[in-house]
Design an enzyme around this catalytic site. Structure first.
Site, PDB file in Angstrom:
ATOM      1  N   TYR A  29      -2.396  -3.535  14.826  1.00 50.40           N
ATOM      2  CA  TYR A  29      -1.420  -2.723  14.095  1.00 50.40           C
ATOM      3  C   TYR A  29      -1.997  -1.380  13.671  1.00 50.40           C
ATOM      4  O   TYR A  29      -1.282  -0.380  13.600  1.00 50.40           O
ATOM      5  CB  TYR A  29      -0.957  -3.497  12.846  1.00 50.40           C
ATOM      6  CG  TYR A  29       0.338  -3.034  12.259  1.00 50.40           C
ATOM      7  CD1 TYR A  29       0.357  -2.222  11.136  1.00 50.40           C
ATOM      8  CD2 TYR A  29       1.548  -3.425  12.813  1.00 50.40           C
ATOM      9  CE1 TYR A  29       1.547  -1.795  10.568  1.00 50.40           C
ATOM     10  CE2 TYR A  29       2.750  -3.018  12.257  1.00 50.40           C
ATOM     11  CZ  TYR A  29       2.734  -2.208  11.141  1.00 50.40           C
ATOM     12  OH  TYR A  29       3.926  -1.804  10.589  1.00 50.40           O
ATOM     13  N   ALA A  60      -0.041  -9.007  13.271  1.00 52.78           N
ATOM     14  CA  ALA A  60      -0.591 -10.304  12.874  1.00 52.78           C
ATOM     15  C   ALA A  60       0.396 -11.450  13.073  1.00 52.78           C
ATOM     16  O   ALA A  60      -0.012 -12.580  13.377  1.00 52.78           O
ATOM     17  CB  ALA A  60      -1.028 -10.235  11.415  1.00 52.78           C
ATOM     18  N   LEU A  61       1.692 -11.153  12.922  1.00 51.69           N
ATOM     19  CA  LEU A  61       2.673 -12.235  13.078  1.00 51.69           C
ATOM     20  C   LEU A  61       2.703 -12.809  14.495  1.00 51.69           C
ATOM     21  O   LEU A  61       3.151 -13.927  14.710  1.00 51.69           O
ATOM     22  CB  LEU A  61       4.075 -11.746  12.689  1.00 51.69           C
ATOM     23  CG  LEU A  61       4.446 -11.837  11.209  1.00 51.69           C
ATOM     24  CD1 LEU A  61       5.887 -11.390  11.010  1.00 51.69           C
ATOM     25  CD2 LEU A  61       4.248 -13.243  10.662  1.00 51.69           C
ATOM     26  N   GLU A  62       2.242 -12.036  15.456  1.00 51.21           N
ATOM     27  CA  GLU A  62       2.234 -12.507  16.847  1.00 51.21           C
ATOM     28  C   GLU A  62       0.978 -13.315  17.184  1.00 51.21           C
ATOM     29  O   GLU A  62       0.924 -13.991  18.212  1.00 51.21           O
ATOM     30  CB  GLU A  62       2.358 -11.326  17.808  1.00 51.21           C
ATOM     31  CG  GLU A  62       3.764 -10.765  17.924  1.00 51.21           C
ATOM     32  CD  GLU A  62       4.164  -9.967  16.697  1.00 51.21           C
ATOM     33  OE1 GLU A  62       3.316  -9.195  16.194  1.00 51.21           O
ATOM     34  OE2 GLU A  62       5.297 -10.123  16.237  1.00 51.21           O
ATOM     35  N   CYS A  92      -5.217  -6.761  10.857  1.00 55.92           N
ATOM     36  CA  CYS A  92      -5.297  -6.078   9.558  1.00 55.92           C
ATOM     37  C   CYS A  92      -3.898  -5.926   8.990  1.00 55.92           C
ATOM     38  O   CYS A  92      -3.034  -5.313   9.641  1.00 55.92           O
ATOM     39  CB  CYS A  92      -5.950  -4.705   9.724  1.00 55.92           C
ATOM     40  SG  CYS A  92      -6.037  -3.767   8.192  1.00 55.92           S
ATOM     41  N   ILE A  94      -1.912  -4.536   5.704  1.00 54.21           N
ATOM     42  CA  ILE A  94      -2.059  -3.704   4.509  1.00 54.21           C
ATOM     43  C   ILE A  94      -0.756  -3.733   3.721  1.00 54.21           C
ATOM     44  O   ILE A  94       0.321  -3.502   4.283  1.00 54.21           O
ATOM     45  CB  ILE A  94      -2.424  -2.256   4.870  1.00 54.21           C
ATOM     46  CG1 ILE A  94      -3.749  -2.213   5.654  1.00 54.21           C
ATOM     47  CG2 ILE A  94      -2.518  -1.399   3.602  1.00 54.21           C
ATOM     48  CD1 ILE A  94      -4.180  -0.816   6.073  1.00 54.21           C
ATOM     49  N   GLU A  97       5.400  -1.457   0.392  1.00 52.79           N
ATOM     50  CA  GLU A  97       6.267  -1.416  -0.787  1.00 52.79           C
ATOM     51  C   GLU A  97       7.051  -2.710  -0.993  1.00 52.79           C
ATOM     52  O   GLU A  97       7.569  -2.979  -2.074  1.00 52.79           O
ATOM     53  CB  GLU A  97       7.262  -0.253  -0.648  1.00 52.79           C
ATOM     54  CG  GLU A  97       6.611   1.124  -0.601  1.00 52.79           C
ATOM     55  CD  GLU A  97       7.631   2.196  -0.252  1.00 52.79           C
ATOM     56  OE1 GLU A  97       7.286   3.374  -0.333  1.00 52.79           O
ATOM     57  OE2 GLU A  97       8.796   1.823   0.080  1.00 52.79           O
ATOM     58  N   HIS A 100       7.238  -7.808   2.520  1.00 55.34           N
ATOM     59  CA  HIS A 100       6.925  -8.141   3.917  1.00 55.34           C
ATOM     60  C   HIS A 100       5.443  -8.470   4.099  1.00 55.34           C
ATOM     61  O   HIS A 100       5.070  -9.287   4.941  1.00 55.34           O
ATOM     62  CB  HIS A 100       7.324  -6.997   4.852  1.00 55.34           C
ATOM     63  CG  HIS A 100       7.400  -7.428   6.277  1.00 55.34           C
ATOM     64  ND1 HIS A 100       6.794  -6.754   7.309  1.00 55.34           N
ATOM     65  CD2 HIS A 100       8.012  -8.501   6.857  1.00 55.34           C
ATOM     66  CE1 HIS A 100       7.011  -7.373   8.453  1.00 55.34           C
ATOM     67  NE2 HIS A 100       7.752  -8.421   8.212  1.00 55.34           N
ATOM     68  N   ASN A 125     -11.468 -16.430  11.847  1.00 53.69           N
ATOM     69  CA  ASN A 125     -10.355 -15.634  11.344  1.00 53.69           C
ATOM     70  C   ASN A 125     -10.817 -14.326  10.699  1.00 53.69           C
ATOM     71  O   ASN A 125     -11.450 -14.346   9.652  1.00 53.69           O
ATOM     72  CB  ASN A 125      -9.578 -16.477  10.314  1.00 53.69           C
ATOM     73  CG  ASN A 125      -8.336 -15.781   9.811  1.00 53.69           C
ATOM     74  OD1 ASN A 125      -8.104 -14.598  10.097  1.00 53.69           O
ATOM     75  ND2 ASN A 125      -7.529 -16.496   9.047  1.00 53.69           N
TER      76      ASN A 125
HETATM   77  N1  LIG Z   1       2.797  -4.357   8.385  1.00 50.81           N
HETATM   78  C1  LIG Z   1       1.913  -4.975   9.232  1.00 50.81           C
HETATM   79  C2  LIG Z   1       2.357  -5.725  10.307  1.00 50.81           C
HETATM   80  N2  LIG Z   1       3.672  -5.884  10.547  1.00 50.81           N
HETATM   81  C3  LIG Z   1       4.175  -6.232  11.858  1.00 50.81           C
HETATM   82  C4  LIG Z   1       4.227  -7.740  12.112  1.00 50.81           C
HETATM   83  O1  LIG Z   1       2.917  -8.314  12.215  1.00 50.81           O
HETATM   84  C5  LIG Z   1       4.952  -8.005  13.432  1.00 50.81           C
HETATM   85  O2  LIG Z   1       4.213  -7.398  14.484  1.00 50.81           O
HETATM   86  C6  LIG Z   1       6.353  -7.438  13.401  1.00 50.81           C
HETATM   87  O3  LIG Z   1       7.050  -7.988  12.281  1.00 50.81           O
HETATM   88  C7  LIG Z   1       7.118  -7.770  14.697  1.00 50.81           C
HETATM   89  O4  LIG Z   1       7.225  -9.155  14.845  1.00 50.81           O
HETATM   90  N3  LIG Z   1       1.461  -6.333  11.126  1.00 50.81           N
HETATM   91  C8  LIG Z   1       0.111  -6.200  10.907  1.00 50.81           C
HETATM   92  O5  LIG Z   1      -0.696  -6.758  11.667  1.00 50.81           O
HETATM   93  N4  LIG Z   1      -0.345  -5.460   9.867  1.00 50.81           N
HETATM   94  C9  LIG Z   1       0.522  -4.839   9.012  1.00 50.81           C
HETATM   95  O6  LIG Z   1       0.070  -4.167   8.051  1.00 50.81           O
HETATM   96  C1  LIG Z   2       2.469  -5.643   5.733  1.00 48.30           C
HETATM   97  C2  LIG Z   2       3.673  -4.879   6.105  1.00 48.30           C
HETATM   98  O1  LIG Z   2       4.566  -5.376   6.791  1.00 48.30           O
HETATM   99  C3  LIG Z   2       3.837  -3.539   5.490  1.00 48.30           C
HETATM  100  O2  LIG Z   2       3.073  -2.617   6.225  1.00 48.30           O
HETATM  101  C4  LIG Z   2       5.292  -3.115   5.524  1.00 48.30           C
HETATM  102  O3  LIG Z   2       5.386  -2.017   4.635  1.00 48.30           O
HETATM  103  P1  LIG Z   2       6.648  -1.975   3.652  1.00 48.30           P
HETATM  104  O4  LIG Z   2       6.569  -3.216   2.782  1.00 48.30           O
HETATM  105  O5  LIG Z   2       6.448  -0.708   2.832  1.00 48.30           O
HETATM  106  O6  LIG Z   2       7.879  -1.951   4.505  1.00 48.30           O
END
Ligand SMILES: Nc1c(NC[C@H](O)[C@H](O)[C@H](O)CO)[nH]c(=O)[nH]c1=O
Ligand SMILES: CC(=O)[C@@H](O)COP(=O)(O)O
Length: 170
Positions: A29, A60-62, A92, A94, A97, A100, A125
């Site tokens: 990401y 990370a969700l994947e 990673c 982060i 707001e 999520h 991990n």
């Molecule tokens: N915000 C972050 C994400 N968000 C994306 C999700 O992991 C996923 O790829 C998306 O929801 C599509 O399914 N992923 C990270 O690895 N790090 C982030 O800070």
């Molecule tokens: C960890 C996340 O998904 C994050 O980057 C999304 O940011 P936001 O909560 O400001 O939409």
């Protein structure tokens, strides 16, 4: 023979070559963080002669979804042609707001560890879960990728020690 982990031995046990193949699953990401985590993980694997393959997914969700697919195709075992002895997860997350962050962190880690447990697959991990990019850079530079690779390799060794014990060869 039970392989002592670092936490049990007074000092880091010498680590020789390890005949193994590891799957690195990276949720890329943040490019800079991904580069650092991957560099340290690959260095640790290469130091011990461990082969690896590298799959990149959007986030990370994947990561657990790739692990589940590998499991479903019977690849989380060395008994399978081109199977894997273990997995290193890099990513990673982060905080932003919204909530999520919690969804991503909790589900990425839960389903990855649940799958690892279900299939007795060694998983190191290094999915960083942090509040700021500065925190992420400090940990990526600090070798979290290598820590995950070393954890995976130690788990592989422990599994093989148990296998030997089960065969009564100890
Ligand atoms: N915000 C972050 C994400 N968000 C994306 C999700 O992991 C996923 O790829 C998306 O929801 C599509 O399914 N992923 C990270 O690895 N790090 C982030 O800070
Ligand atoms: C960890 C996340 O998904 C994050 O980057 C999304 O940011 P936001 O909560 O400001 O939409």
């Amino acid at each position: 023979m039970i392989v002592k982990t670092d936490s049990q031995s007074k000092q880091r046990a010498p680590r020789g070559k390890l005949d193994a193949r590891v799957l690195i699953i990276e949720g890329r990401y943040y490019e800079d963080i991904g580069d650092l985590l991957l560099e340290h993980a690959v260095a640790a694997l290469t130091e011990r002669g461990v082969a690896y393959e590298h799959i990149v997914v959007p986030g990370a969700l994947e990561i657990p979804q790739v692990l589940i697919q590998a499991a479903n195709w019977g690849l989380l075992t060395r008994d399978a042609a081109n199977g894997f002895d273990g997995v290193v997860a890099l990513g990673c997350v982060i905080r932003g707001e919204t909530s999520h962050y919690d969804i991503v962190c909790n589900n990425a880690n839960h389903w990855m560890m649940e799958t690892a447990a279900r299939h007795a697959t060694p998983v190191g991990n290094a999915i960083l879960t942090v509040d700021t990019m500065e925190q992420a850079l400090a940990r990526a530079n600090g070798g979290k990728g290598a820590d995950a690779a070393n954890a995976c390799m130690q788990l592989i060794e422990i599994g093989r020690a148990f296998e030997t014990r089960r065969a009564g060869a100890v």
